[in-house]
Write a protein that holds these residues in place. Structure first.
Motif, PDB file in Angstrom:
ATOM      1  N   TYR A  67       0.729  -1.378  -0.174  1.00  0.00           N
ATOM      2  CA  TYR A  67       0.149  -0.010   0.006  1.00  0.00           C
ATOM      3  C   TYR A  67       0.640   1.230   0.010  1.00  0.00           C
ATOM      4  CZ  TYR A  67      -3.499  -3.211   1.094  1.00  0.00           C
ATOM      5  OH  TYR A  67      -4.479  -4.310   1.014  1.00  0.00           O
ATOM      6  N   GLY A  68       2.196   1.223  -0.172  1.00  0.00           N
ATOM      7  CA  GLY A  68       3.095   2.497  -0.179  1.00  0.00           C
ATOM      8  C   GLY A  68       4.189   2.159   0.544  1.00  0.00           C
ATOM      9  N   ASP A  69       5.163   3.297   0.281  1.00  0.00           N
ATOM     10  CA  ASP A  69       6.308   3.331   0.687  1.00  0.00           C
ATOM     11  C   ASP A  69       6.781   4.296   1.920  1.00  0.00           C
ATOM     12  OD1 ASP A  69       6.124   5.632  -0.325  1.00  0.00           O
ATOM     13  OD2 ASP A  69       7.711   5.357  -2.171  1.00  0.00           O
ATOM     14  N   GLY A  70       5.731   4.886   2.346  1.00  0.00           N
ATOM     15  CA  GLY A  70       5.860   5.650   3.599  1.00  0.00           C
ATOM     16  C   GLY A  70       6.041   7.250   3.198  1.00  0.00           C
ATOM     17  N   LYS A  71       5.932   7.470   1.790  1.00  0.00           N
ATOM     18  CA  LYS A  71       6.236   8.758   1.191  1.00  0.00           C
ATOM     19  C   LYS A  71       4.959   9.553   0.464  1.00  0.00           C
ATOM     20  CE  LYS A  71      11.253   7.453   0.697  1.00  0.00           C
ATOM     21  NZ  LYS A  71      12.567   7.121  -0.263  1.00  0.00           N
ATOM     22  N   SER A  72       4.071   8.978   0.765  1.00  0.00           N
ATOM     23  CA  SER A  72       2.652   9.429  -0.016  1.00  0.00           C
ATOM     24  C   SER A  72       2.483  10.640   0.163  1.00  0.00           C
ATOM     25  CB  SER A  72       1.576   8.470   0.325  1.00  0.00           C
ATOM     26  OG  SER A  72       1.991   7.022   0.101  1.00  0.00           O
ATOM     27  N   GLY A  73       2.569  11.467   1.387  1.00  0.00           N
ATOM     28  CA  GLY A  73       2.106  12.526   1.526  1.00  0.00           C
ATOM     29  C   GLY A  73       3.010  13.600   0.786  1.00  0.00           C
ATOM     30  N   PRO A  74       4.126  13.488   0.973  1.00  0.00           N
ATOM     31  CA  PRO A  74       4.900  14.441  -0.058  1.00  0.00           C
ATOM     32  C   PRO A  74       4.608  14.581  -1.512  1.00  0.00           C
ATOM     33  CG  PRO A  74       6.533  13.403   1.726  1.00  0.00           C
ATOM     34  CD  PRO A  74       5.177  12.787   1.853  1.00  0.00           C
TER      35      PRO A  74
END
Length: 362
Positions: A341-348
């Motif tokens: 579900y993602g790499d932890g950098k979705s906000g930026p």
């Protein structure tokens, strides 16, 4: 140059606060000065508890209702005069009545709408209800569609969504990795029994479904220590207290913070839940998960081997949990960390797309 508050983030529930906080901070780092619209769906929600206390906020005072459609109407009515006088972009997250109500206000006022966590589908309007209808309605008209996975993006394209589709990952992974990094090391296990962590609250499971889940837990309580985290919804909490009160080896826990829930997940041998957020978080934490739903809009966790769909049948739940607890190799295979579900950098990533989009429009 963008004016202050050209980006408004709509927050009505705790999951929305958790998942929009990474976006808010990433926007602020880019100088976009986001503001919050707090619908009041969860009246006790304190934005400061989610790292959002420093952002300016407008409060609508629309508490959640038993009938979610009525709440959609209340949010739309309250927000429409605010967005009609605004410019920029209205950002909604997920599939709550707050998200749909705000999106409808934006559509009516001609204000562009961005949808974080777009494209999730079961293709069954009853599972989950009303969320499947709500997210489909938002995606049909939103200008920016932030799909968490390639599969979600493919579903949007198959529906011929008119908005721009971007695969960004899910901001829940940003939040859970940041929380986990701040947690102390797990304490040594006490007691011989394996530990289960359970949450259940889905509206479509009210009544027969919750009773069936409770029956499975009563059966498993002879073989495992079970922590059941009660949901803030008073109806759900009362039902589970009645169904599970006094069961040996089973503790009913009051609703806890996101940080506390992550700590408990990390220390459990097996998690049973119908929560969408936990479906996203469990693979990233390396926590085996049984999904207490008949259908899921998040199949990526199943496909990568971190989760198993068991529904609400007492027989299926107890049987699968028992087999896993008796098979250390199978549990170990599910315990590997995975990031579907993602790499932890979705906000930026989302903030960068929003900045570029706003500059194009300017």
């Amino acid at each position: 140059m963008l004016r202050p508050f050209d980006v408004r983030l709509v927050v009505g529930t705790r999951p929305e606060a958790i998942k929009l906080a990474p976006v808010a901070h990433a926007l602020a780092e880019r100088g976009l000065a986001p503001a919050l619209v707090l619908t009041g769906q969860h009246p006790s929600l304190d934005p400061a508890q989610f790292g959002l206390g420093d952002f300016p906020a407008e409060r609508l005072h629309c508490p959640g209702e038993q009938d979610p459609h009525r709440h959609v109407g209340a949010v739309t009515t309250a927000l429409l005069p605010i967005v009609a006088a605004a410019s920029g972009l209205l950002v909604v997250q997920g599939d709550t009545s707050s998200a749909l109500g705000a999106a409808l206000a934006g559509f009516a006022a001609g204000v562009p709408v961005a949808h974080v966590e777009a494209g999730l589908r079961t293709h069954d309007p009853q599972l989950p209800w009303p969320e499947e209808e709500y997210r489909t309605a938002i995606d049909a008209q939103a200008d920016l569609l932030f799909a968490p996975t390639e599969l979600a993006a493919a579903k949007l394209r198959a529906e011929q969504a008119t908005g721009e589709v971007h695969v960004t990952g899910n901001t829940s992974i940003d939040a859970v990795l940041a929380l986990e990094a701040a947690l102390p090391l797990a304490e040594p296990r006490r007691g011989a029994l394996p530990r289960l962590l359970v949450t259940a609250h889905r509206r479509e499971s009210w009544g027969e479904g919750l009773a069936s889940i409770a029956a499975a837990l009563r059966e498993l309580s002879s073989e495992a220590a079970i922590d059941f985290v009660l949901h803030p919804n008073a109806h759900v909490a009362a039902s589970m207290r009645e169904l599970l009160g006094g069961v040996a080896n089973l503790r009913l826990l009051e609703p806890c913070s996101h940080r506390e829930l992550i700590r408990r997940m990390r220390e459990a041998d097996l998690v049973l839940s119908d929560s969408g957020g936990i479906q996203e978080e469990a693979p990233a934490l390396g926590v085996p998960l049984l999904v207490l739903r008949e259908k899921t809009e998040r199949p990526e966790g199943l496909d990568c081997g971190s989760a198993i769909l068991v529904g609400t049948s007492a027989e299926r739940i107890a049987g699968k949990a028992r087999r896993l607890l008796r098979d250390p190799a199978a549990l170990a295979a599910m315990r590997r960390r995975r990031f579907p579900y993602g790499d932890g950098k979705s906000g930026p990533r989302i903030a960068g797309i929003i900045e570029e989009w706003l500059n194009r429009r300017a």
